[in-house]
Structures are given as C-alpha cells and as structure tokens.
Design a protein around this motif. Sequence first.
Motif, mmCIF file in Angstrom:
data_model
loop_
_atom_site.group_PDB
_atom_site.id
_atom_site.type_symbol
_atom_site.label_atom_id
_atom_site.label_comp_id
_atom_site.label_asym_id
_atom_site.label_seq_id
_atom_site.Cartn_x
_atom_site.Cartn_y
_atom_site.Cartn_z
ATOM 1 N N ALA A 20 0.838 -1.198 0.000
ATOM 2 C CA ALA A 20 0.000 0.000 0.000
ATOM 3 C C ALA A 20 0.873 1.248 0.000
ATOM 4 C CB ALA A 20 -0.921 -0.008 1.224
ATOM 5 N N LYS B 290 2.532 1.941 -3.464
ATOM 6 C CA LYS B 290 1.581 2.568 -4.385
ATOM 7 C C LYS B 290 1.586 4.076 -4.191
ATOM 8 C CE LYS B 290 -2.386 0.549 -3.650
ATOM 9 N NZ LYS B 290 -2.177 -0.601 -2.771
ATOM 10 N N LEU C 52 -2.115 0.778 -11.939
ATOM 11 C CA LEU C 52 -3.190 0.257 -11.107
ATOM 12 C C LEU C 52 -3.415 -1.223 -11.407
ATOM 13 C CD1 LEU C 52 -5.797 3.163 -11.215
ATOM 14 C CD2 LEU C 52 -4.333 2.503 -9.300
ATOM 15 N N PHE D 101 -9.553 -2.891 -4.950
ATOM 16 C CA PHE D 101 -9.693 -1.572 -5.552
ATOM 17 C C PHE D 101 -9.711 -1.621 -7.069
ATOM 18 C CE2 PHE D 101 -5.039 -2.006 -5.127
ATOM 19 C CZ PHE D 101 -4.630 -1.670 -6.400
ATOM 20 N N TYR D 102 -9.695 -2.798 -7.642
ATOM 21 C CA TYR D 102 -9.564 -2.876 -9.099
ATOM 22 C C TYR D 102 -10.574 -3.848 -9.695
ATOM 23 C CZ TYR D 102 -7.379 -3.038 -13.682
ATOM 24 O OH TYR D 102 -7.141 -2.936 -15.035
ATOM 25 N N GLY E 61 -13.617 2.221 -5.585
ATOM 26 C CA GLY E 61 -12.220 1.814 -5.705
ATOM 27 C C GLY E 61 -11.370 2.954 -6.200
ATOM 28 N N THR E 62 -10.561 2.709 -7.212
ATOM 29 C CA THR E 62 -9.715 3.774 -7.764
ATOM 30 C C THR E 62 -10.411 4.542 -8.883
ATOM 31 O OG1 THR E 62 -8.657 2.095 -9.159
ATOM 32 C CG2 THR E 62 -7.519 2.723 -7.136
ATOM 33 N N GLU F 141 -15.838 5.740 -1.501
ATOM 34 C CA GLU F 141 -14.873 4.659 -1.275
ATOM 35 C C GLU F 141 -14.574 4.563 0.219
ATOM 36 O OE1 GLU F 141 -12.130 1.797 -0.994
ATOM 37 O OE2 GLU F 141 -13.456 2.146 -2.702
ATOM 38 N N ASN G 134 -11.949 2.947 1.755
ATOM 39 C CA ASN G 134 -10.540 2.915 2.154
ATOM 40 C C ASN G 134 -9.864 4.255 1.868
ATOM 41 O OD1 ASN G 134 -7.534 2.384 1.256
ATOM 42 N ND2 ASN G 134 -8.067 0.739 2.675
ATOM 43 N N ARG H 147 -6.649 5.219 1.567
ATOM 44 C CA ARG H 147 -5.613 5.227 0.533
ATOM 45 C C ARG H 147 -6.214 5.071 -0.862
ATOM 46 N NH1 ARG H 147 -1.534 1.956 4.112
ATOM 47 N NH2 ARG H 147 0.114 3.489 4.456
ATOM 48 N N THR H 148 -7.196 4.176 -0.983
ATOM 49 C CA THR H 148 -7.822 3.959 -2.279
ATOM 50 C C THR H 148 -8.594 5.200 -2.718
ATOM 51 O OG1 THR H 148 -8.003 1.615 -1.733
ATOM 52 C CG2 THR H 148 -9.304 2.395 -3.600
#
Length: 508
Positions: free
Chosen positions: A27, A30, A171, A185-186, A212-213, A242, A244, A246-247
């Motif tokens: 994580a 990224k 990604l 996330f994908y 997600g992203t 979202e 999360n 970070r996501t």
Amino acid sequence: MSASTPEEIQAILWKAADKLRGSVDSAQYKEFILGLIFLKFVSDAFDEHRNKLAKELAEDGLSDDRIGVFLEDRDEYTGAHVFWVPETARWPWIAANAKRQGVGKLLDEAMDTVMRENASLAGVLPKVFNRDDASQQRVAELFDLITDARFGSTEDKPAQVVLSDVYEYFLNNFARAEGKKGGEFYTPQSVVRLIVEILEPYNGRVYDPACGTGGMLVQASKFIEAHGGRGHKADIAVYGQEVNERTWRLAKMNLAIHGIDANLAARWGDTLADDKHPDLKADFVMANPPFNMRDWARDESDVRWQYGVPPRNNANFAWLQHAVSKLSDRGTAAVVLANGSHSSPRVEAEIRQAMVEADLVACMVALPPQLFRTTQIPACLWFLTKDKSPQGAKRLDDRRGTTLFIDARGMGEMVDRTERNLTEADLAKIAGTYHAWRGTASAQEANLAYQDESGFCFSADVATVREHEYALAPARYVGVGLPAAVEPQAVPRSGPAALMKDLYAIFD
C-alpha cells in the motif's frame, strides 16, 4: 527533450516500483510511485503549457517583461484546465535543490503546495517522502528514475492521455502483484467496459458507491469521449464513494489525471453505514462491491431496505437495494455480485422475489469464469431499472413485466494460465443483445432486432420467473447449459479450507 512514449514511461516506472519491493509494504509503495507520477505529470503538463504560452506571446510581439507576467498568471493555466504549480513544486526546481535541502523534504512540501493551490486536490496527495521509515537514498533513486520520464504530448496523444494510460497500467499491475488485497480496488477492464457499454451513459448523473480507484467512472467518461468527443465530458456529473482512505486518494488522483471533476465526497467512508451522498438520485449506478460481505453495518430500520432487511452474514442484497435507492425515476443500475446472489435461499430469496415482483430486474448476465484474478468465486451482473416502459420520446421497446437473461459463461479468451478477458466481439454481442432487447437508439441505428438465442439469451416474463421460484441464474432460462469445453479450468488453491470458503460463499 521530447516526451517519452507510454511504453518507455511504463518501463522506467515499473523499474522504480521494483526498487521499493521488500522495503515498504504494497500500500505504501503505491503511494510512493503513484504520488510521484502525479507530481511529475502536473509539473510536466504545467511546463508544456508554459512553453506553448511563451511561444504564442512572443509571436504576438510582447516584450520579455510582459511575457514574464503572463507566464506567472495562474488564470492562464487553470482556464486551460492545467493545474497551477508554484515554482517550488515544479520538478526542475526540486531537482536543482534536492541535494542541498533533501529530496524527501522538498517532495512533501511540493505535495502540500499543489494541494493548497488546487482545491480539487485538497487532502489527496501523499506526504510520505520525508518520514522516518522512508529511506532518503531510495527516495532519491526513485526521484532520479522518474525524472527520466517526460509526461508530455506525443504525436497522437496529449500529455494527459499519456499519463492516464500509464496510471491505469500501474493500477492494473499493482492489483496483479497484490492478489486479493489488490482486487479490492480494481475491477477487470473488460468487465468495466461491458457495464458501461450496456448502460450507455451519454448524459446525466453517474454514481459508483464502491468506486475503488475510480475505474468505472473513468470508463464512463471515456464512453462520452468516444461517442461525443472530449468537449462532451461535461455531459455527465460524476459521483462516488470509497471506504478505504488510501484507495480514495488514488481515485481522486486518477479522476484528476483524466480531467474528470468528480464528487467523491469530502472524505472516504462506508457506503452502507454512512452514505456520503444521501440526497443523490442518479441516472446510472455502477458498482463492483465486495462479494458476500459478512461483516457489515446492518441497521434493520434503514429506509433503503424497501424489499426486505438483508441478512446479517451477507451484504449482497444491501448493495442491490442501495443501488435501487439511488436511481432516478428512469435510472439504470449495474451491480457485480457473486453468483450466489441469483439463487440464494431464505431471506435473500424473499428479497429477490420482492424485487422481481416490483419489476426492478431488467437483465441478468452470467459472466465467464476467471475474469477476476483475485477470486475464483463465479460472478454475475445485475441490471436494475425503475422504468421498463417505452419512456415517451425515447421510443424504447415496452419491456414491463419481463427480464432478459444472458449466459456469457462460454465467452472470453485466456490471457494467461489463470486470467480470462472478454474480447471486443464478446462485448459487442452482449451489449448489442441488451440494446436490441431494450430497443435503444443505438440498436435502432444498427437495425438490431432482439430474438431469443438458445444457450445464450432469453426474455422471460414474470410468470416464467415465478415458475423458477424467482431464481435468476441465466442458465435456467436460456435452455442449454455451459458446454464441457469451456468449463472453468482448475486453478491451484491454498488448500481445502480456502476451497470450502469459496464454495460456502457461492451457495450461502
């Protein structure tokens, strides 16, 4: 210096990612890589526009002093949809001062500056380069590698498109490298494209409650560009949420890179527990929520549960009902769920019955196996709508009281030993079948007329669905099962416990 090709940039930056493996968790790397890519992009795009502006002003005969004033006028950049980058956040300035002041310190300060000067990026960019657990030698090596990648325009692609392609490449690769965690996330590109091609989001509000992203939201924007041109991107308003942190940040960067002004709420949050868009009514809802969530914020009094309170140990029908709650009067939703959702017993069967009787289920698509690298659980697509009538001027076919079933399990081609993709022909056939059934403008223009096809598609009235006790597996309706030649291939798993867990998830 000329701009790097996307392939050159990908090679440079994947090499950079390799330098971090083993020294930081996935994580965090990224954040390192994608944060640096983003800063390099905004700096290169700024310099590219600055040079273009200087050339135009010189050709107009302005003096050097006057040109200098214009070159530092932020409106000259923001008006052209270029992020404003103050001098101390520009890549060349950081490179010139890195050894003296410390590259990690300057990068964190640059991230702060860019966020402060561009409201859409507030709270988004990572400040991870000057932390105690970040090796400054590694940070310097990464900075030098990324310095070799120029995110400028090529002969056939503007700088923004070059970077967006690279960002998506990373990604995808991070998702592959991280396995199941990355899959959170994908969503596979071919699945995203199928959803967007079926929904045809030409205009209106587009919403993803588990974004997600931001892949589905990006694809919706690409659909607009492909069919109407870049000038029509503003024809859709984009919303998402979202869970999360970070996501959520990655999604904000991804959408910004693609030039999409999206509302992902002021911060991240759990959609089922804390809906960040409580008053939103969307024309298109697209979602790939976590399959078979067992630990979710269940509130029996939630107003979204119009068709029944979802069971405590599975959130599939919470996501479906959330999607319905967000639809405008003529909106359409697409939700990716585990196959168990179309035939699960007990409470879910009662909710499924209520949704069918309310005429909400427009189409069910059984997907091929192995589209999702991160799980072997078979998946399907639910397409929901509040209005199957001809809808006046749209002149759609009247599909009230019917549901389309498509069995696409035999489609796709293997791209490696464990992963399958839907081909262009597959996407065209599935989407075209739905459009022909619904009688959309695109089907009318292509002279497509719907017909049941044994083994592939069947339009069932509600009486037929009742006969099947409201089970919605397409194979029950299309008449022919999956041929042996395309049965899912066996994939080694981590042991019998993991296999039993997946089987339990399918049939629960």
